[in-house]
Design a protein around this motif. Structure first.
Motif, PDB file in Angstrom:
ATOM      1  N   ALA A 156      -0.852  10.762  15.638  1.00 28.11           N
ATOM      2  CA  ALA A 156      -0.976  11.762  14.573  1.00 28.11           C
ATOM      3  C   ALA A 156      -0.730  11.126  13.202  1.00 28.11           C
ATOM      4  O   ALA A 156      -1.482  11.364  12.250  1.00 28.11           O
ATOM      5  CB  ALA A 156       0.000  12.902  14.810  1.00 28.11           C
ATOM      6  N   LEU A 157       0.332  10.309  13.092  1.00 26.15           N
ATOM      7  CA  LEU A 157       0.655   9.686  11.808  1.00 26.15           C
ATOM      8  C   LEU A 157      -0.414   8.670  11.409  1.00 26.15           C
ATOM      9  O   LEU A 157      -0.803   8.592  10.246  1.00 26.15           O
ATOM     10  CB  LEU A 157       2.033   9.018  11.880  1.00 26.15           C
ATOM     11  N   THR A 158      -0.910   7.917  12.389  1.00 23.82           N
ATOM     12  CA  THR A 158      -1.991   6.958  12.113  1.00 23.82           C
ATOM     13  C   THR A 158      -3.264   7.699  11.711  1.00 23.82           C
ATOM     14  O   THR A 158      -4.007   7.258  10.820  1.00 23.82           O
ATOM     15  CB  THR A 158      -2.244   6.067  13.350  1.00 23.82           C
ATOM     16  N   GLY A 159      -3.507   8.850  12.335  1.00 24.81           N
ATOM     17  CA  GLY A 159      -4.668   9.676  11.995  1.00 24.81           C
ATOM     18  C   GLY A 159      -4.599  10.184  10.564  1.00 24.81           C
ATOM     19  O   GLY A 159      -5.609  10.216   9.846  1.00 24.81           O
ATOM     20  N   LEU A 160      -3.389  10.555  10.127  1.00 27.71           N
ATOM     21  CA  LEU A 160      -3.211  11.032   8.753  1.00 27.71           C
ATOM     22  C   LEU A 160      -3.406   9.884   7.759  1.00 27.71           C
ATOM     23  O   LEU A 160      -4.014  10.068   6.692  1.00 27.71           O
ATOM     24  CB  LEU A 160      -1.823  11.665   8.593  1.00 27.71           C
ATOM     25  N   LEU A 161      -2.913   8.704   8.125  1.00 29.72           N
ATOM     26  CA  LEU A 161      -3.101   7.523   7.279  1.00 29.72           C
ATOM     27  C   LEU A 161      -4.593   7.175   7.157  1.00 29.72           C
ATOM     28  O   LEU A 161      -5.091   6.898   6.058  1.00 29.72           O
ATOM     29  CB  LEU A 161      -2.326   6.343   7.883  1.00 29.72           C
ATOM     30  N   ALA A 162      -5.326   7.240   8.277  1.00 28.25           N
ATOM     31  CA  ALA A 162      -6.769   6.961   8.263  1.00 28.25           C
ATOM     32  C   ALA A 162      -7.511   7.990   7.403  1.00 28.25           C
ATOM     33  O   ALA A 162      -8.468   7.658   6.684  1.00 28.25           O
ATOM     34  CB  ALA A 162      -7.315   6.963   9.691  1.00 28.25           C
ATOM     35  N   TYR A 163      -7.054   9.255   7.466  1.00 28.54           N
ATOM     36  CA  TYR A 163      -7.644  10.322   6.639  1.00 28.54           C
ATOM     37  C   TYR A 163      -7.471   9.984   5.151  1.00 28.54           C
ATOM     38  O   TYR A 163      -8.401  10.129   4.355  1.00 28.54           O
ATOM     39  CB  TYR A 163      -6.970  11.656   6.974  1.00 28.54           C
ATOM     40  N   MET A 164      -6.274   9.488   4.778  1.00 25.84           N
ATOM     41  CA  MET A 164      -6.027   9.118   3.379  1.00 25.84           C
ATOM     42  C   MET A 164      -6.962   7.984   2.968  1.00 25.84           C
ATOM     43  O   MET A 164      -7.476   7.967   1.847  1.00 25.84           O
ATOM     44  CB  MET A 164      -4.559   8.698   3.187  1.00 25.84           C
ATOM     45  N   GLU A 165      -7.171   7.037   3.882  1.00 26.26           N
ATOM     46  CA  GLU A 165      -8.059   5.915   3.560  1.00 26.26           C
ATOM     47  C   GLU A 165      -9.503   6.388   3.386  1.00 26.26           C
ATOM     48  O   GLU A 165     -10.210   5.950   2.471  1.00 26.26           O
ATOM     49  CB  GLU A 165      -7.929   4.821   4.634  1.00 26.26           C
ATOM     50  N   ARG A 166      -9.918   7.342   4.233  1.00 25.77           N
ATOM     51  CA  ARG A 166     -11.275   7.895   4.090  1.00 25.77           C
ATOM     52  C   ARG A 166     -11.424   8.636   2.759  1.00 25.77           C
ATOM     53  O   ARG A 166     -12.478   8.634   2.142  1.00 25.77           O
ATOM     54  CB  ARG A 166     -11.598   8.861   5.247  1.00 25.77           C
ATOM     55  N   GLN A 167     -10.343   9.303   2.363  1.00 23.56           N
ATOM     56  CA  GLN A 167     -10.377  10.064   1.105  1.00 23.56           C
ATOM     57  C   GLN A 167     -10.143   9.166  -0.112  1.00 23.56           C
ATOM     58  O   GLN A 167     -10.133   9.649  -1.244  1.00 23.56           O
ATOM     59  CB  GLN A 167      -9.307  11.174   1.140  1.00 23.56           C
ATOM     60  N   LYS A 168      -9.878   7.877   0.151  1.00 20.76           N
ATOM     61  CA  LYS A 168      -9.610   6.905  -0.918  1.00 20.76           C
ATOM     62  C   LYS A 168      -8.469   7.373  -1.828  1.00 20.76           C
ATOM     63  O   LYS A 168      -8.592   7.380  -3.072  1.00 20.76           O
ATOM     64  CB  LYS A 168     -10.877   6.632  -1.740  1.00 20.76           C
ATOM     65  N   THR A 169      -7.366   7.759  -1.200  1.00 23.71           N
ATOM     66  CA  THR A 169      -6.196   8.195  -1.965  1.00 23.71           C
ATOM     67  C   THR A 169      -4.927   7.580  -1.387  1.00 23.71           C
ATOM     68  O   THR A 169      -4.851   7.344  -0.177  1.00 23.71           O
ATOM     69  CB  THR A 169      -6.092   9.739  -1.985  1.00 23.71           C
ATOM     70  N   ASP A 170      -3.968   7.330  -2.262  1.00 22.09           N
ATOM     71  CA  ASP A 170      -2.660   6.806  -1.816  1.00 22.09           C
ATOM     72  C   ASP A 170      -1.632   7.934  -1.716  1.00 22.09           C
ATOM     73  O   ASP A 170      -0.465   7.690  -1.420  1.00 22.09           O
ATOM     74  CB  ASP A 170      -2.140   5.761  -2.814  1.00 22.09           C
ATOM     75  N   LEU A 189       4.357  19.930  -0.403  1.00 18.96           N
ATOM     76  CA  LEU A 189       4.778  18.664   0.193  1.00 18.96           C
ATOM     77  C   LEU A 189       3.888  17.542  -0.347  1.00 18.96           C
ATOM     78  O   LEU A 189       2.678  17.709  -0.478  1.00 18.96           O
ATOM     79  CB  LEU A 189       4.616  18.787   1.720  1.00 18.96           C
ATOM     80  N   TYR A 190       4.505  16.416  -0.656  1.00 17.41           N
ATOM     81  CA  TYR A 190       3.775  15.260  -1.197  1.00 17.41           C
ATOM     82  C   TYR A 190       3.954  14.070  -0.255  1.00 17.41           C
ATOM     83  O   TYR A 190       5.070  13.759   0.156  1.00 17.41           O
ATOM     84  CB  TYR A 190       4.284  14.913  -2.598  1.00 17.41           C
ATOM     85  N   ILE A 191       2.840  13.428   0.084  1.00 18.36           N
ATOM     86  CA  ILE A 191       2.829  12.385   1.107  1.00 18.36           C
ATOM     87  C   ILE A 191       2.240  11.116   0.498  1.00 18.36           C
ATOM     88  O   ILE A 191       1.184  11.164  -0.132  1.00 18.36           O
ATOM     89  CB  ILE A 191       1.945  12.815   2.303  1.00 18.36           C
ATOM     90  N   THR A 192       2.917   9.975   0.715  1.00 17.41           N
ATOM     91  CA  THR A 192       2.385   8.697   0.230  1.00 17.41           C
ATOM     92  C   THR A 192       2.060   7.801   1.416  1.00 17.41           C
ATOM     93  O   THR A 192       2.632   7.939   2.499  1.00 17.41           O
ATOM     94  CB  THR A 192       3.407   7.979  -0.671  1.00 17.41           C
ATOM     95  N   LYS A 193       1.160   6.867   1.173  1.00 18.15           N
ATOM     96  CA  LYS A 193       0.804   5.895   2.212  1.00 18.15           C
ATOM     97  C   LYS A 193       2.020   5.083   2.677  1.00 18.15           C
ATOM     98  O   LYS A 193       2.234   4.921   3.883  1.00 18.15           O
ATOM     99  CB  LYS A 193      -0.269   4.935   1.681  1.00 18.15           C
ATOM    100  N   PRO A 194       2.852   4.550   1.746  1.00 16.70           N
ATOM    101  CA  PRO A 194       4.004   3.764   2.202  1.00 16.70           C
ATOM    102  C   PRO A 194       4.936   4.552   3.124  1.00 16.70           C
ATOM    103  O   PRO A 194       5.489   3.991   4.077  1.00 16.70           O
ATOM    104  CB  PRO A 194       4.711   3.375   0.896  1.00 16.70           C
ATOM    105  N   LEU A 195       5.096   5.865   2.877  1.00 15.25           N
ATOM    106  CA  LEU A 195       5.940   6.682   3.760  1.00 15.25           C
ATOM    107  C   LEU A 195       5.346   6.712   5.170  1.00 15.25           C
ATOM    108  O   LEU A 195       6.054   6.478   6.161  1.00 15.25           O
ATOM    109  CB  LEU A 195       6.063   8.107   3.206  1.00 15.25           C
ATOM    110  N   LEU A 196       4.056   6.998   5.274  1.00 17.01           N
ATOM    111  CA  LEU A 196       3.416   7.054   6.596  1.00 17.01           C
ATOM    112  C   LEU A 196       3.491   5.696   7.302  1.00 17.01           C
ATOM    113  O   LEU A 196       3.798   5.622   8.499  1.00 17.01           O
ATOM    114  CB  LEU A 196       1.956   7.487   6.459  1.00 17.01           C
ATOM    115  N   GLN A 197       3.239   4.626   6.558  1.00 15.09           N
ATOM    116  CA  GLN A 197       3.301   3.282   7.149  1.00 15.09           C
ATOM    117  C   GLN A 197       4.701   2.986   7.673  1.00 15.09           C
ATOM    118  O   GLN A 197       4.874   2.441   8.768  1.00 15.09           O
ATOM    119  CB  GLN A 197       2.872   2.237   6.108  1.00 15.09           C
TER     120      GLN A 197
END
Length: 405
Positions: free
Chosen positions: A320-334, A251-259
Motif C-alpha cells: 500500500a505504501l509503495t503504491g502511494l509512492l508510485a502514485y506520487m511519482e506518476r503525478q510528478k509530485t513530492d 493531511l499532508y504527505i511527503t515522499k521522504p516520509l513514505l520512503q
C-alpha cells in the motif's frame, strides 16, 4: 475483513472522570509528567524522561508537526457588543489550509460564531496595530457560518492577521481564560506548519532533552502534518457509532516520509498522538485506494469513515505504501494533500502502527475508541490505574506508552 464497529454503543466507553482530575494548567517542566507504560498486558509507572529507554529497539517515532493558529477573533459591533468568531477551516479561494494561510487581502472560512443573535446585520470590525480586519456573514450551514474576511494592509497574509489579532483556542473543557504561558505551552517544541485549531497534545511532553535521549538510545524520528480540527473535541452524541459523523482533517504527505515508512517495515513504527496514528493508518488506506484506482484524481484523495471496514482491497502495508509512492511519482509530485475521516475503533486491524504515545482521553470519545482498538478491553484497566495513581487527564495531563501484545 475487520469487524465493522458501526453497532458499537458509545455508552460502553464511559468512565468516571472527576473535574479535579482534568489538568487545567501545564506542569512547570514539560518532560516531568507521569508516563504510564502498558506492555505485555502489564502496567508500570514512569516519568516521561524514561520514554527513550522504554521504547522497543529500532523504533521510528512519528510526530505531527502541525502548529496551532490563533483562530479565535473578538470583533466589535458598532453598538459596542462583542462577536466571537472561531475559524474552523478554509473555504475560498483555497480549501487547503497551507495555501489559505498564505492568502492576502480576503478569504472565506467556515466558522463558529458566538453571540450570533446579537449580530443583526452588516460587517463587524477588529482593529489591530497598523490595520483592520472586517468580517461578514455569507451563509449559514449546519450550525456553522461562512464568514468572509477582508483586511488592511491587504498585503498581509491571513496567517499574519491571525498572529496579530487572534487568540489561541484552548480546549473547551479547560473552562478558563488564556494565560501568557499557554502561547508556548499549548504548542509542541517542533510545531512548524500553521493550521491546527487544537494541539496534538501527546507531543507537549517532549523537550530538547528527551529528543537528545531518543537519538542516544538509537531511536529515529520523522514528521508528518495533520491539521487538528475542532472536531477532535466533538462529543459522540449518537447511541451507536454508525449515527456519528467523524470530522474530516487535512493531511499532508511527503515522499521522504513514505520512503522512511517503507524502510521501517520490519521494525516498530510508533506514532506520538492519536492524530499521528490516524494519519499513518490513513496512508495505508490511501495506498489501497490508488492501487485499486491508479488514475484517481488528486482532489479525490480521501479516506472515508468506514473505508477500513468495507474495503475489499486490503494489500499488505508495504504494498500500500509503495503504491502511494508510485502514485506520487506518476503525478510528478513530492507532496500530496489528502483528507481523512478514518474512525479507528474496536474491530480495526492496525496496518502501520505498533504502539502509541498518548494522553488520557475523555469518556465516550472517538479517541477512547482508538485506544480500545489498540489494547482491547485493557483500556479500562489502564484508565482505572491512572485514576487510582493520581495521573492528570486530557490536553495538559500526563502521558502513556501503549504497546499491545
Amino acid at each position: 475483513m475487520p469487524t465493522n464497529p458501526k453497532k458499537l454503543a458509545i455508552k460502553d466507553f464511559v468512565y468516571d472522570l472527576p473535574d479535579e482530575r482534568i489538568a487545567k494548567f501545564p506542569l512547570p517542566e514539560r518532560d516531568q509528567s507521569k508516563l504510564l507504560l502498558y506492555r505485555h498486558n502489564q502496567i508500570a509507572n514512569h516519568t516521561f524522561t524514561d520514554l527513550p529507554a522504554l521504547l522497543p529497539a529500532n523504533t521510528l517515532l512519528v510526530f505531527n508537526n502541525t502548529k496551532v493558529v490563533q483562530a479565535r477573533l473578538l470583533f466589535q459591533k458598532e453598538t459596542g457588543g462583542v462577536v466571537e468568531i472561531f475559524c474552523l477551516e478554509p473555504v475560498a479561494p483555497h480549501r487547503e489550509v497551507q495555501l489559505a494561510m498564505q492568502q492576502t487581502g480576503s478569504c472565506t472560512w467556515k466558522c463558529l460564531v458566538g453571540n450570533n443573535k446579537r449580530w443583526k446585520s452588516g460587517p463587524v470590525k477588529l482593529y489591530f496595530e497598523g490595520g483592520i480586519v472586517q468580517a461578514e456573514r455569507e451563509a449559514q450551514q449546519d450550525g456553522h457560518f461562512l464568514i468572509r474576511f477582508t483586511w488592511e494592509p491587504a498585503e498581509l497574509t491571513f496567517a499574519e492577521v491571525l498572529e496579530r489579532c487572534g487568540r489561541l483556542p484552548l480546549p473547551p473543557y479547560l473552562n478558563r481564560e488564556l494565560t501568557p504561558d499557554d502561547h508556548t505551552r499549548y504548542q509542541t517544541i517542533y510545531a512548524a506548519e500553521q493550521g491546527a485549531v487544537a494541539a496534538p497534545t501527546a507531543g507537549l511532553h517532549f523537550t530538547e532533552r528527551v529528543m537528545e535521549q531518543l537519538t542516544a538510545a538509537g531511536m529515529d524520528t520523522t514528521y508528518l502534518t495533520l491539521h487538528v480540527g475542532a472536531g477532535t473535541f466533538k462529543p459522540v452524541k449518537a447511541d451507536v457509532m454508525e449515527e456519528h459523523e467523524m470530522h474530516a482533517e487535512q493531511l499532508y504527505i511527503t515522499k521522504p516520509l513514505l520512503q522512511r515508512l517503507i524502510q521501517q517495515q520490519d521494525n516498530p513504527v510508533i506514532p506520538v498522538g492519536t492524530t499521528s496514528m490516524r494519519s499513518l493508518e490513513s496512508l495505508y488506506w490511501l495506498g489501497a485506494k490508488v492501487l485499486d484506482q491508479p488514475g484517481l484524481p488528486m482532489q479525490e484523495l480521501h479516506v472515508t469513515q468506514w473505508q477500513a471496514y468495507e474495503s475489499i482491497n486490503q494489500p499488505v502495508a508495504s504494498e500500500a505504501l509503495t503504491g502511494l509512492l508510485a502514485y506520487m511519482e506518476r503525478q510528478k509530485t513530492d507532496y500530496l494533500h489528502a483528507s481523512t475521516q478514518i474512525i479507528i475503533a474496536p474491530g480495526y486491524t492496525f496496518r502501520v502502527c505498533k504502539g502509541l504515545v498518548t494522553n488520557f482521553h475523555q469518556p465516550e470519545s472517538t479517541l477512547l475508541l482508538l485506544v480500545s482498538a489498540l489494547i482491547g478491553e485493557d483500556w479500562r484497566k489502564v484508565y482505572q490505574h491512572a485514576l487510582a495513581n493520581d495521573y492528570r487527564f486530557l490536553s495538559y495531563g500526563d502521558s502513556s506508552l501503549l504497546l499491545p501484545a
